[in-house]
Design an enzyme around this catalytic site. Structure first.
Site, PDB file in Angstrom:
ATOM      1  N   HIS A  30      -3.003   4.975 -23.164  1.00  0.00           N
ATOM      2  CA  HIS A  30      -2.181   5.857 -22.325  1.00  0.00           C
ATOM      3  C   HIS A  30      -2.957   6.478 -21.177  1.00  0.00           C
ATOM      4  O   HIS A  30      -2.381   6.832 -20.159  1.00  0.00           O
ATOM      5  CB  HIS A  30      -1.488   6.937 -23.162  1.00  0.00           C
ATOM      6  CG  HIS A  30      -2.421   7.759 -23.982  1.00  0.00           C
ATOM      7  ND1 HIS A  30      -3.066   8.864 -23.493  1.00  0.00           N
ATOM      8  CD2 HIS A  30      -2.829   7.632 -25.268  1.00  0.00           C
ATOM      9  CE1 HIS A  30      -3.819   9.393 -24.435  1.00  0.00           C
ATOM     10  NE2 HIS A  30      -3.688   8.661 -25.525  1.00  0.00           N
ATOM     11  N   ASP A  33      -2.793   4.574 -17.511  1.00  0.00           N
ATOM     12  CA  ASP A  33      -1.638   4.718 -16.630  1.00  0.00           C
ATOM     13  C   ASP A  33      -1.216   6.160 -16.384  1.00  0.00           C
ATOM     14  O   ASP A  33      -0.323   6.415 -15.589  1.00  0.00           O
ATOM     15  CB  ASP A  33      -0.443   3.949 -17.210  1.00  0.00           C
ATOM     16  CG  ASP A  33      -0.723   2.467 -17.285  1.00  0.00           C
ATOM     17  OD1 ASP A  33      -1.360   1.941 -16.346  1.00  0.00           O
ATOM     18  OD2 ASP A  33      -0.335   1.837 -18.286  1.00  0.00           O
ATOM     19  N   HIS A  34      -1.835   7.086 -17.065  1.00  0.00           N
ATOM     20  CA  HIS A  34      -1.399   8.488 -16.981  1.00  0.00           C
ATOM     21  C   HIS A  34      -2.599   9.374 -16.682  1.00  0.00           C
ATOM     22  O   HIS A  34      -3.152   9.995 -17.588  1.00  0.00           O
ATOM     23  CB  HIS A  34      -0.747   8.901 -18.300  1.00  0.00           C
ATOM     24  CG  HIS A  34       0.083  10.136 -18.201  1.00  0.00           C
ATOM     25  ND1 HIS A  34      -0.409  11.391 -18.454  1.00  0.00           N
ATOM     26  CD2 HIS A  34       1.378  10.314 -17.879  1.00  0.00           C
ATOM     27  CE1 HIS A  34       0.549  12.285 -18.317  1.00  0.00           C
ATOM     28  NE2 HIS A  34       1.650  11.653 -17.963  1.00  0.00           N
ATOM     29  N   PHE A  35      -3.038   9.515 -15.595  1.00  0.00           N
ATOM     30  CA  PHE A  35      -2.657   8.924 -14.320  1.00  0.00           C
ATOM     31  C   PHE A  35      -3.874   8.161 -13.781  1.00  0.00           C
ATOM     32  O   PHE A  35      -4.988   8.633 -13.980  1.00  0.00           O
ATOM     33  CB  PHE A  35      -2.240  10.012 -13.337  1.00  0.00           C
ATOM     34  CG  PHE A  35      -1.007  10.763 -13.768  1.00  0.00           C
ATOM     35  CD1 PHE A  35       0.253  10.231 -13.566  1.00  0.00           C
ATOM     36  CD2 PHE A  35      -1.116  11.995 -14.387  1.00  0.00           C
ATOM     37  CE1 PHE A  35       1.397  10.937 -13.939  1.00  0.00           C
ATOM     38  CE2 PHE A  35       0.016  12.696 -14.776  1.00  0.00           C
ATOM     39  CZ  PHE A  35       1.280  12.173 -14.558  1.00  0.00           C
ATOM     40  N   VAL A  40      -5.045  12.119 -17.943  1.00  0.00           N
ATOM     41  CA  VAL A  40      -4.689  13.255 -18.793  1.00  0.00           C
ATOM     42  C   VAL A  40      -3.812  12.734 -19.930  1.00  0.00           C
ATOM     43  O   VAL A  40      -3.087  11.750 -19.770  1.00  0.00           O
ATOM     44  CB  VAL A  40      -3.940  14.377 -18.021  1.00  0.00           C
ATOM     45  CG1 VAL A  40      -4.826  14.977 -16.942  1.00  0.00           C
ATOM     46  CG2 VAL A  40      -2.643  13.883 -17.436  1.00  0.00           C
TER      47      VAL A  40
END
Length: 163
Positions: A30, A33-35, A40
């Site tokens: 995760h 892609d975040h971010f 985060v």
């Protein structure tokens, strides 16, 4: 349960409170892609870790005889969580009844507050299972069993200070 968002319990007092931790690693999918460029942990995943900690607390209070599902949550965030941090989830049982339980919880990184939430859990009987679910204990299965064993070990082992 498909994903487990806690690594282990550090304290567990039956029918009262539970504390668990989650170590955040940049290797977790995760964060890519975040971010991009500013990783985060997504807020829903932070809350899921707290809900899993509280859900196990509520489930254990009734000997895991009832499936426990998240029914409602209100949360406030103080800041974001970053790779390399260790989150500490603390859940306190506020109320427990025949239809479910209520937990108050915090998420911290060290001594710094990340989030706090009030969570309402509902007990789900076999007649209320979603279509296609045949296992009457669909919540407390799989990887969660390992955490339950850890919780039980922590519950029976009194905290001691070395020295």
């Amino acid at each position: 349960m498909r994903w487990t968002w806690i690594d282990r319990f550090t304290a567990f007092e039956s029918r009262k409170a539970a504390t668990a931790v989650k170590c955040l690693s940049l290797a977790e999918d995760h964060f890519a892609d975040h971010f991009p460029g500013f990783p985060v942990m997504p807020a829903p995943l932070i809350l899921e870790g707290l809900a899993q900690t509280g859900g196990i607390l509520v489930g254990e209070a009734n000997g895991f005889k009832e499936n426990v599902v998240l029914a409602k949550m209100s949360a406030k965030f103080a800041r974001e969580a970053y790779p390399g941090e260790q989150l500490t989830y603390t859940a306190t049982l506020v109320d427990l009844g025949a239809t479910g339980g209520r937990v108050s919880g915090t998420v911290k990184s060290g001594d710094v507050l990340v989030a706090e939430a009030d969570i309402l859990f509902a007990h789900v009987g076999p007649d209320q299972l979603p279509p296609g679910v045949t296992d009457s204990k669909f919540v407390f299965t799989g990887e969660l069993q390992t955490l339950l064993k850890t919780a039980e070990a922590v519950a029976v082992t009194p905290a001691t200070t070395a020295g």
